[in-house]
Motif scaffolding. Structure first.
Motif, mmCIF file in Angstrom:
data_model
loop_
_atom_site.group_PDB
_atom_site.id
_atom_site.type_symbol
_atom_site.label_atom_id
_atom_site.label_comp_id
_atom_site.label_asym_id
_atom_site.label_seq_id
_atom_site.Cartn_x
_atom_site.Cartn_y
_atom_site.Cartn_z
ATOM 1 N N GLU A 207 26.172 -13.747 -6.378
ATOM 2 C CA GLU A 207 25.510 -13.631 -7.672
ATOM 3 C C GLU A 207 24.078 -14.164 -7.649
ATOM 4 O OE1 GLU A 207 27.940 -15.577 -10.537
ATOM 5 O OE2 GLU A 207 29.598 -14.134 -10.380
ATOM 6 N N THR A 208 23.624 -14.584 -6.480
ATOM 7 C CA THR A 208 22.305 -15.211 -6.380
ATOM 8 C C THR A 208 21.291 -14.244 -5.782
ATOM 9 O OG1 THR A 208 23.348 -17.380 -6.084
ATOM 10 C CG2 THR A 208 21.029 -17.181 -5.463
ATOM 11 N N ASN A 209 20.166 -14.104 -6.463
ATOM 12 C CA ASN A 209 19.102 -13.201 -6.064
ATOM 13 C C ASN A 209 17.845 -14.021 -5.752
ATOM 14 O OD1 ASN A 209 16.540 -11.620 -7.338
ATOM 15 N ND2 ASN A 209 17.886 -10.208 -6.272
ATOM 16 N N PHE A 210 17.193 -13.717 -4.626
ATOM 17 C CA PHE A 210 15.925 -14.372 -4.299
ATOM 18 C C PHE A 210 15.158 -13.479 -3.320
ATOM 19 C CE2 PHE A 210 19.003 -15.864 -1.233
ATOM 20 C CZ PHE A 210 18.323 -15.934 -0.031
ATOM 21 N N PHE A 211 13.975 -13.946 -2.893
ATOM 22 C CA PHE A 211 13.075 -13.118 -2.101
ATOM 23 C C PHE A 211 12.543 -13.915 -0.910
ATOM 24 C CE2 PHE A 211 13.021 -12.017 -6.527
ATOM 25 C CZ PHE A 211 13.079 -10.636 -6.546
ATOM 26 N N LYS B 176 3.757 -7.972 -6.745
ATOM 27 C CA LYS B 176 4.239 -6.956 -5.802
ATOM 28 C C LYS B 176 3.340 -6.964 -4.573
ATOM 29 C CE LYS B 176 6.275 -3.798 -9.217
ATOM 30 N NZ LYS B 176 7.658 -4.134 -8.848
ATOM 31 N N GLY B 177 3.940 -7.097 -3.416
ATOM 32 C CA GLY B 177 3.184 -7.107 -2.170
ATOM 33 C C GLY B 177 2.386 -8.369 -1.940
ATOM 34 N N ASP B 178 2.564 -9.336 -2.796
ATOM 35 C CA ASP B 178 1.783 -10.561 -2.732
ATOM 36 C C ASP B 178 2.478 -11.635 -3.571
ATOM 37 O OD1 ASP B 178 -0.318 -12.301 -2.207
ATOM 38 O OD2 ASP B 178 -1.635 -11.482 -3.751
ATOM 39 N N TYR B 179 2.273 -12.880 -3.203
ATOM 40 C CA TYR B 179 2.692 -14.014 -4.026
ATOM 41 C C TYR B 179 1.922 -15.215 -3.497
ATOM 42 C CZ TYR B 179 5.425 -17.080 -6.952
ATOM 43 O OH TYR B 179 5.790 -17.983 -7.926
ATOM 44 N N PRO B 180 1.463 -16.121 -4.365
ATOM 45 C CA PRO B 180 0.675 -17.250 -3.874
ATOM 46 C C PRO B 180 1.392 -18.025 -2.769
ATOM 47 C CG PRO B 180 0.536 -17.131 -6.256
ATOM 48 C CD PRO B 180 1.562 -16.117 -5.839
ATOM 49 N N GLY B 181 0.690 -18.206 -1.658
ATOM 50 C CA GLY B 181 1.232 -18.980 -0.549
ATOM 51 C C GLY B 181 0.607 -20.355 -0.464
ATOM 52 N N VAL B 182 -0.374 -20.594 -1.338
ATOM 53 C CA VAL B 182 -1.083 -21.863 -1.413
ATOM 54 C C VAL B 182 -1.316 -22.161 -2.890
ATOM 55 C CG1 VAL B 182 -3.135 -23.146 -0.691
ATOM 56 C CG2 VAL B 182 -2.261 -21.316 0.758
ATOM 57 N N CYS B 183 -1.112 -23.394 -3.298
ATOM 58 C CA CYS B 183 -1.308 -23.731 -4.712
ATOM 59 C C CYS B 183 -2.177 -24.970 -4.857
ATOM 60 C CB CYS B 183 0.036 -23.923 -5.412
ATOM 61 S SG CYS B 183 0.858 -25.496 -5.059
ATOM 62 N N ILE C 236 7.645 -8.190 1.494
ATOM 63 C CA ILE C 236 8.534 -9.019 0.686
ATOM 64 C C ILE C 236 9.895 -8.344 0.609
ATOM 65 C CG2 ILE C 236 8.955 -10.009 -1.598
ATOM 66 C CD1 ILE C 236 5.852 -10.039 -1.921
ATOM 67 N N LEU C 237 10.938 -9.070 0.996
ATOM 68 C CA LEU C 237 12.309 -8.578 0.932
ATOM 69 C C LEU C 237 13.044 -9.239 -0.221
ATOM 70 C CD1 LEU C 237 13.484 -8.587 4.678
ATOM 71 C CD2 LEU C 237 12.461 -6.703 3.378
ATOM 72 N N ILE D 188 10.063 -18.580 0.815
ATOM 73 C CA ILE D 188 11.160 -18.206 -0.080
ATOM 74 C C ILE D 188 10.632 -18.266 -1.511
ATOM 75 C CG2 ILE D 188 13.438 -18.868 -0.961
ATOM 76 C CD1 ILE D 188 14.005 -20.030 1.834
ATOM 77 N N VAL D 189 10.928 -17.234 -2.286
ATOM 78 C CA VAL D 189 10.483 -17.168 -3.681
ATOM 79 C C VAL D 189 11.702 -16.878 -4.554
ATOM 80 C CG1 VAL D 189 8.906 -16.094 -5.331
ATOM 81 C CG2 VAL D 189 8.263 -16.234 -2.906
ATOM 82 N N ARG D 190 11.938 -17.708 -5.531
ATOM 83 C CA ARG D 190 13.088 -17.494 -6.405
ATOM 84 C C ARG D 190 12.811 -16.403 -7.434
ATOM 85 N NH1 ARG D 190 15.518 -22.981 -8.640
ATOM 86 N NH2 ARG D 190 17.147 -21.490 -9.210
ATOM 87 N N ASP D 191 11.644 -16.434 -8.034
ATOM 88 C CA ASP D 191 11.283 -15.482 -9.085
ATOM 89 C C ASP D 191 9.911 -14.915 -8.764
ATOM 90 O OD1 ASP D 191 10.680 -14.053 -11.360
ATOM 91 O OD2 ASP D 191 10.886 -15.736 -12.747
ATOM 92 N N MET D 192 9.837 -13.598 -8.513
ATOM 93 C CA MET D 192 8.577 -12.960 -8.162
ATOM 94 C C MET D 192 7.696 -12.687 -9.370
ATOM 95 S SD MET D 192 8.066 -12.442 -4.916
ATOM 96 C CE MET D 192 6.813 -11.178 -5.023
ATOM 97 N N SER D 193 8.217 -12.864 -10.579
ATOM 98 C CA SER D 193 7.468 -12.528 -11.780
ATOM 99 C C SER D 193 6.991 -11.079 -11.653
ATOM 100 C CB SER D 193 6.315 -13.516 -11.972
ATOM 101 O OG SER D 193 5.673 -13.300 -13.203
ATOM 102 N N ALA D 194 5.712 -10.818 -11.878
ATOM 103 C CA ALA D 194 5.213 -9.433 -11.816
ATOM 104 C C ALA D 194 4.538 -9.120 -10.493
ATOM 105 C CB ALA D 194 4.239 -9.178 -12.964
#
Length: 230
Positions: free
Chosen positions: A143-147, A201-208, A136-137, A193-199
């Motif tokens: 002024e815009t931050n995203f991942f 790290k090394g992972d984020y849901p790719g399917v919902c 994850i980068l 693309i993820v706007r807010d990673m919340s908590a």
């Protein structure tokens, strides 16, 4: 910034497509592929088999004279039924709606960051059907931050990474893994693309699930707005 404004921002960053694969692959060698539960072709082989998936993708690309098949954003898929990691008792809670863009190509292919970015986190997510090695980068554009998230990589891709490590736009950041390490899929890049990673790290849901679609579609806009593959 609301979702519409953020999507417009992504679209305005660059007028031309921004590659995450080898930029020497011409635009006409990318072909859209439908892997949704409505595609009848997916009933002609065992979707639980990564080998048969790879054969299907390869044949599809050959038939379309393409090197890369892409697609999948907000696509409802049956492939996730094979893993209890995605399934719940309530059909509305079953995670089967894809939140990234998949680029199906050969294992070992180089992956490039589309923008300047620093390593936010990385991990090997080893659940059956999960990402496998994941990077994850974090990007700061004015002024815009995203991942951006890169899933289904090779183990070597995350071996020597360091949090905070900087990568310049179009620098090679990883290579694609094969089915032995990538969650048991045909080789492909899951780009999200993820706007807010919340908590996370090394992972984020790719399917919902359908229940969570509104939240995740707002937090994870269409990656093709940035890549502009068609």
């Amino acid at each position: 910034m609301n979702t519409h404004t953020f999507t417009s921002f992504l679209n305005s960053l660059y007028p031309q497509p921004i590659p995450v694969l080898d930029k020497r692959i011409p635009h006409h060698e990318f072909v859209f592929i439908d892997l949704s539960d409505s595609n009848q072709d997916l009933q002609t082989f065992d979707i639980n088999s990564s080998t048969q998936w790879e054969q299907y993708i390869h044949s599809y690309c050959e038939n379309h004279q393409a090197s890369v098949a892409y697609g999948g954003y907000l696509e409802k898929r049956n492939i996730y039924k094979r893993s209890s990691y995605f399934n719940q008792n309530n059909p509305d809670s079953e995670r089967n709606i894809h939140l990234g863009l998949d680029l199906w190509t050969s294992a070992g292919s180089n992956i490039y960051t589309p923008l300047d970015g620093t390593v936010h986190s990385f991990a090997n997510n080893t659940n059956y059907g999960d990402y496998g090695p994941t990077l994850i980068l974090e990007h700061q554009m004015g002024e815009t931050n995203f991942f951006t998230l890169y899933g289904h990589l090779s183990l070597e891709s995350i071996k020597d990474l360091k949090v905070g490590q900087f990568f310049k736009a179009q620098e090679c950041i990883a290579t694609l893994g094969d089915a032995t390490v990538n969650g048991d899929y045909a080789p492909h890049l899951h780009f999200q693309i993820v706007r807010d990673m919340s908590a996370y790290k090394g992972d984020y849901p790719g399917v919902c699930s359908l229940n969570d679609l509104e939240f995740f579609s707002n937090n994870c806009p269409d990656p093709n707005t940035l890549l502009k593959l068609g």
